[in-house]
Design an enzyme around this catalytic site. Structure first.
Site, PDB file in Angstrom:
ATOM      1  N   ASP A  49      -7.900  -7.559   0.985  1.00  0.00           N
ATOM      2  CA  ASP A  49      -7.034  -7.665   2.157  1.00  0.00           C
ATOM      3  C   ASP A  49      -7.758  -7.038   3.329  1.00  0.00           C
ATOM      4  O   ASP A  49      -8.654  -6.202   3.150  1.00  0.00           O
ATOM      5  CB  ASP A  49      -5.710  -6.933   1.933  1.00  0.00           C
TER       6      ASP A  49
ATOM      7  N   ASP B 103       0.858  -1.177   0.000  1.00  0.00           N
ATOM      8  CA  ASP B 103       0.000   0.000   0.000  1.00  0.00           C
ATOM      9  C   ASP B 103       0.896   1.229   0.000  1.00  0.00           C
ATOM     10  O   ASP B 103       1.992   1.210   0.559  1.00  0.00           O
ATOM     11  CB  ASP B 103      -0.890  -0.030   1.249  1.00  0.00           C
TER      12      ASP B 103
END
Length: 376
Positions: free
Chosen positions: A271, A92
């Site tokens: 996720d 990320d």
């Protein structure tokens, strides 16, 4: 990186495919365990690989940039060598973490200024810098810097936020294409669709993202306070526009029910910290329902965590023993529960994949959903 679409369910938009990376293939739909600081909390790498059967894990740019820092990771030869994980890694961009700092950050045209939660030091994340950091980390899939507005944002804020995210995205995409991987394996760049809960803004963002032609695309800014049904509506709006021949990644979602609903609507990758975070607090997800292992009802229950059922089950430990470990504050309790929950999540998406390939995903999902959400 490339994506092979293998099948679409007969009665829904659920898809099965394979994401091909230099660190291995990823069958989809897939759940990705979150390893924020280069580790999935309370879980060894061999357990991730052999017991949980994870195909890809996450790292986080914000946390890894602050600690241990890029110098250490670069000298190690990238995150794969630093943490010993040989399969794919997604990172990320750190945008969500920066924006969650609220009082300790400022958003400017050039990027996001913030103070470290560790020592208060000042930093700036620009779209270009987060690409450079992820080049240093060496993740197989990197994310664009974006702003993740609250799910309750008014339209004016959401509109201005989206415009800034798109300007940042253009800069990040250009910098990604002007730079090269550092460790001999390819890296993909995923732009992120934003737009809060406004369908027209979501469509605008999905078109902007799709027109870039990236190797995959992400859907961000959901599961941040809006009702679940609104989240599902936004997924449908976005997936009508995102290209079908590229993987779609729904960020930060979610419960087992969220995952199945997202898969039904055409999501390929997900996720969430929920399986490990809830595990550390004593909550177990199973194919029979949800258990709170701190409840007294398990104190003298000497049956296994799940007597029957799927292959994710560890048939070593009883409910009474695991409850004892939690009540005694033993570290092993968190480890057993974390492995169990992650193995369950990976089992769930694998079952979903099998039913998509068989063409009967929707009836299977509708049948199992009430059981998954029940409390035992």
């Amino acid at each position: 990186m490339n994506f092979t679409l293998q099948a679409t369910d007969n009665n829904s938009n659920a898809r099965a495919g394979i994401i091909h990376t230099d660190h291995g293939d990823i069958p989809t739909p897939i759940f990705m365990p979150v390893g924020t600081q280069g580790t999935v909390k309370a879980v060894h790498q061999h357990e991730l690989r052999d017991d949980i059967k994870a195909k890809i894990i996450l790292g986080n740019t914000y946390h890894l940039y602050l600690r241990p820092g890029m110098d250490i990771i670069e000298r190690a030869g990238g995150l794969h060598k630093f943490n010993g994980w040989e399969r794919p890694i997604l990172t990320d961009s750190g945008g969500f973490q920066v924006f969650s700092l609220s009082s300790n950050r400022k958003l400017k045209e050039e990027g996001a200024y913030f103070r470290s939660h560790i020592d208060g030091s000042k930093h700036l994340f620009t779209p270009e810098k987060v690409v450079d950091i992820q080049r240093s980390i060496g993740s197989d899939i990197m994310m664009a810097l974006d702003e993740c507005p609250p799910g309750t944002s008014d339209r004016d804020y959401a509109t201005k936020s989206l415009a800034l995210t798109h300007r940042w995205l253009k800069r990040g995409w250009e910098h990604f294409n002007a730079t090269s991987p550092r460790y001999g394996h390819s890296q993909a760049f995923f732009p992120i669709v934003q737009g809060c809960t406004y369908p027209d803004l979501r469509r605008e963002s999905a078109k902007f993202v799709a027109d870039l032609g990236a190797e995959g695309n992400a859907i961000g800014g959901l599961a941040v306070g809006e009702p679940a049904e609104v989240m599902y509506d936004m997924i449908e709006v976005v997936n009508e526009i995102l290209p079908a021949d590229r993987p779609r990644y729904l960020m930060g979602v979610g419960t087992p029910a969220n995952i199945l609903e997202a898969i039904q609507r055409g999501v390929d990758m997900m996720d969430c910290v929920m399986p490990t975070r809830n595990a550390r607090n004593g909550m177990l997800f199973t194919s029979h329902g949800i258990m709170n292992m701190r409840n007294k009802k398990w104190a003298d229950d000497f049956t296994l965590l799940q007597e029957d059922g799927p292959s994710y089950v560890d048939r070593t430990y009883t409910k009474a023993y695991l409850r004892h470990l939690f009540i005694a504050d033993e570290i092993l309790a968190m480890q057993i529960a974390s492995i169990h929950n992650l193995a369950f999540y990976l089992w769930l998406v694998t079952e979903a994949r099998n039913h998509i390939l068989a063409g009967d995903f929707l009836p299977w999902k509708n049948a199992i959903l009430p059981t998954l959400t029940s409390r035992l």
